[in-house]
Write a protein that holds these residues in place. Structure first.
Motif, PDB file in Angstrom:
ATOM      1  N   VAL A  24       0.900  -1.276  -0.145  1.00  0.00           N
ATOM      2  CA  VAL A  24      -0.134  -0.005  -0.093  1.00  0.00           C
ATOM      3  C   VAL A  24       0.924   1.205   0.005  1.00  0.00           C
ATOM      4  O   VAL A  24       1.621   1.487   0.801  1.00  0.00           O
ATOM      5  CB  VAL A  24      -0.977   0.018   1.120  1.00  0.00           C
ATOM      6  CG1 VAL A  24      -1.974   1.195   1.060  1.00  0.00           C
ATOM      7  CG2 VAL A  24      -1.697  -1.325   1.408  1.00  0.00           C
ATOM      8  N   ASP A  25       0.831   1.888  -1.125  1.00  0.00           N
ATOM      9  CA  ASP A  25       1.784   3.213  -1.085  1.00  0.00           C
ATOM     10  C   ASP A  25       0.828   4.132  -1.919  1.00  0.00           C
ATOM     11  O   ASP A  25       0.371   3.655  -3.253  1.00  0.00           O
ATOM     12  CB  ASP A  25       2.788   3.003  -1.736  1.00  0.00           C
ATOM     13  CG  ASP A  25       4.133   4.144  -1.571  1.00  0.00           C
ATOM     14  OD1 ASP A  25       3.346   5.264  -1.727  1.00  0.00           O
ATOM     15  OD2 ASP A  25       5.088   3.939  -1.227  1.00  0.00           O
ATOM     16  N   ASN A  26       0.708   5.220  -1.784  1.00  0.00           N
ATOM     17  CA  ASN A  26      -0.199   6.355  -2.550  1.00  0.00           C
ATOM     18  C   ASN A  26       0.715   6.830  -3.894  1.00  0.00           C
ATOM     19  O   ASN A  26       0.342   7.473  -4.775  1.00  0.00           O
ATOM     20  CB  ASN A  26      -0.623   7.539  -1.770  1.00  0.00           C
ATOM     21  CG  ASN A  26       0.366   8.553  -1.083  1.00  0.00           C
ATOM     22  OD1 ASN A  26       1.296   7.815  -0.685  1.00  0.00           O
ATOM     23  ND2 ASN A  26       0.698   9.627  -1.520  1.00  0.00           N
ATOM     24  N   PHE A  54      -2.116  -1.347  -3.681  1.00  0.00           N
ATOM     25  CA  PHE A  54      -3.367  -0.460  -3.240  1.00  0.00           C
ATOM     26  C   PHE A  54      -2.850   0.976  -3.353  1.00  0.00           C
ATOM     27  O   PHE A  54      -1.723   0.885  -2.520  1.00  0.00           O
ATOM     28  CB  PHE A  54      -4.161  -0.713  -2.375  1.00  0.00           C
ATOM     29  CG  PHE A  54      -4.922  -2.087  -2.257  1.00  0.00           C
ATOM     30  CD1 PHE A  54      -6.162  -2.004  -2.917  1.00  0.00           C
ATOM     31  CD2 PHE A  54      -4.281  -3.308  -1.698  1.00  0.00           C
ATOM     32  CE1 PHE A  54      -6.719  -3.179  -3.038  1.00  0.00           C
ATOM     33  CE2 PHE A  54      -5.022  -4.488  -1.952  1.00  0.00           C
ATOM     34  CZ  PHE A  54      -6.467  -4.520  -2.454  1.00  0.00           C
ATOM     35  N   ALA A  55      -3.029   1.833  -4.034  1.00  0.00           N
ATOM     36  CA  ALA A  55      -2.878   3.279  -3.992  1.00  0.00           C
ATOM     37  C   ALA A  55      -3.500   4.042  -2.840  1.00  0.00           C
ATOM     38  O   ALA A  55      -3.381   5.060  -2.468  1.00  0.00           O
ATOM     39  CB  ALA A  55      -2.820   4.061  -4.997  1.00  0.00           C
ATOM     40  N   ASP A  56      -4.599   3.397  -2.493  1.00  0.00           N
ATOM     41  CA  ASP A  56      -5.839   3.831  -1.811  1.00  0.00           C
ATOM     42  C   ASP A  56      -5.854   3.073  -0.369  1.00  0.00           C
ATOM     43  O   ASP A  56      -6.272   1.765  -0.401  1.00  0.00           O
ATOM     44  CB  ASP A  56      -7.272   3.863  -2.358  1.00  0.00           C
ATOM     45  CG  ASP A  56      -8.195   4.170  -1.328  1.00  0.00           C
ATOM     46  OD1 ASP A  56      -8.185   4.672  -0.232  1.00  0.00           O
ATOM     47  OD2 ASP A  56      -9.465   4.169  -1.916  1.00  0.00           O
ATOM     48  N   PRO A  57      -5.556   3.545   0.826  1.00  0.00           N
ATOM     49  CA  PRO A  57      -5.334   2.783   2.150  1.00  0.00           C
ATOM     50  C   PRO A  57      -6.873   2.277   2.179  1.00  0.00           C
ATOM     51  O   PRO A  57      -6.965   1.256   3.000  1.00  0.00           O
ATOM     52  CB  PRO A  57      -4.933   3.689   2.983  1.00  0.00           C
ATOM     53  CG  PRO A  57      -4.776   4.937   2.513  1.00  0.00           C
ATOM     54  CD  PRO A  57      -4.994   4.781   1.015  1.00  0.00           C
ATOM     55  N   ASP A  58      -7.948   3.031   1.934  1.00  0.00           N
ATOM     56  CA  ASP A  58      -9.274   2.552   2.405  1.00  0.00           C
ATOM     57  C   ASP A  58      -9.532   1.062   1.559  1.00  0.00           C
ATOM     58  O   ASP A  58     -10.230   0.389   2.237  1.00  0.00           O
ATOM     59  CB  ASP A  58     -10.468   3.505   2.081  1.00  0.00           C
ATOM     60  CG  ASP A  58     -10.271   4.847   3.128  1.00  0.00           C
ATOM     61  OD1 ASP A  58      -9.948   4.542   4.074  1.00  0.00           O
ATOM     62  OD2 ASP A  58     -10.318   6.006   2.649  1.00  0.00           O
ATOM     63  N   ALA A  59      -9.257   1.469   0.369  1.00  0.00           N
ATOM     64  CA  ALA A  59      -9.476  -0.035  -0.569  1.00  0.00           C
ATOM     65  C   ALA A  59      -8.677  -1.153  -0.051  1.00  0.00           C
ATOM     66  O   ALA A  59      -9.142  -2.306  -0.115  1.00  0.00           O
ATOM     67  CB  ALA A  59      -9.098   0.397  -1.913  1.00  0.00           C
ATOM     68  N   MET A  95       0.460   8.775   3.902  1.00  0.00           N
ATOM     69  CA  MET A  95      -0.665   8.469   2.887  1.00  0.00           C
ATOM     70  C   MET A  95      -1.650   9.554   2.997  1.00  0.00           C
ATOM     71  O   MET A  95      -2.012   9.950   4.338  1.00  0.00           O
ATOM     72  CB  MET A  95      -1.140   7.343   2.726  1.00  0.00           C
ATOM     73  CG  MET A  95      -0.191   6.240   2.299  1.00  0.00           C
ATOM     74  SD  MET A  95      -0.858   4.599   1.974  1.00  0.00           S
ATOM     75  CE  MET A  95      -0.971   3.893   3.857  1.00  0.00           C
ATOM     76  N   GLN A 129      -5.264   9.672   3.113  1.00  0.00           N
ATOM     77  CA  GLN A 129      -6.337   9.416   4.020  1.00  0.00           C
ATOM     78  C   GLN A 129      -6.092   8.832   5.440  1.00  0.00           C
ATOM     79  O   GLN A 129      -6.850   9.063   6.219  1.00  0.00           O
ATOM     80  CB  GLN A 129      -7.465   8.276   3.027  1.00  0.00           C
ATOM     81  CG  GLN A 129      -7.885   8.620   1.664  1.00  0.00           C
ATOM     82  CD  GLN A 129      -7.006   8.188   0.537  1.00  0.00           C
ATOM     83  OE1 GLN A 129      -5.568   8.024   0.804  1.00  0.00           O
ATOM     84  NE2 GLN A 129      -7.739   8.139  -0.324  1.00  0.00           N
TER      85      GLN A 129
END
Length: 140
Positions: A6-8, A30-35, A56, A58
């Motif tokens: 996970v990294d934006n 994933f670029a989005d931590p929520d996803a 990140m 979010q």
């Protein structure tokens, strides 16, 4: 072996995916931590290594790992990456729910050693170079 990253920053995600993929069964990025958190909630019992960036938009990586803990296997290796070296001593002094901290830029051999140690089922963690810190984890 299944790895989640996970990294934006898309270039970091893609680079790590390309480099790690030959060493594991699957790499999911994933670029989005929520996803990422939603995926972990649904598939946490299949994740062997979770690698997240600290900064990140979010939520930070520590928040993501903390929220994901109850969905991960107890032996899932949790790694935080950070390009902010000043963060390293602060995190090393605290009891965070992470196993490793990789200071960007990090030596890929260190990351590969971590992956290899998990693949062969070693209980001990690999030796970590000076720029990277292994952190004791009371949850593991």
């Amino acid at each position: 072996m299944n790895v989640i990253i996970v990294d934006n920053e898309p270039t970091i995600l893609r680079s790590l995916e390309i480099l790690i993929q030959p060493k594991v069964d699957s790499v999911i990025c994933f670029a989005d931590p929520d996803a990422a958190l939603q995926y972990i909630k649904d598939h946490g019992n299949t994740i062997n290594i979770l690698i997240v960036d600290y900064f990140m938009p979010q939520m930070n990586g520590l928040q993501l790992i903390t929220e994901a803990l109850s969905f991960l296997k107890q032996n899932t290796v949790k790694v935080i990456m950070s390009g902010h070296i000043d963060l390293v001593p602060v995190m090393a002094d605290k009891k965070w729910p992470i196993d490793h901290l990789l200071a960007k830029p990090f030596d890929l051999d260190c990351l590969f050693a971590l992956i290899d140690s998990q693949r062969v089922g070693k209980s001990e963690m690999p030796a970590i170079p000076v720029t990277n810190i292994a952190i004791g984890n009371e949850h593991t």
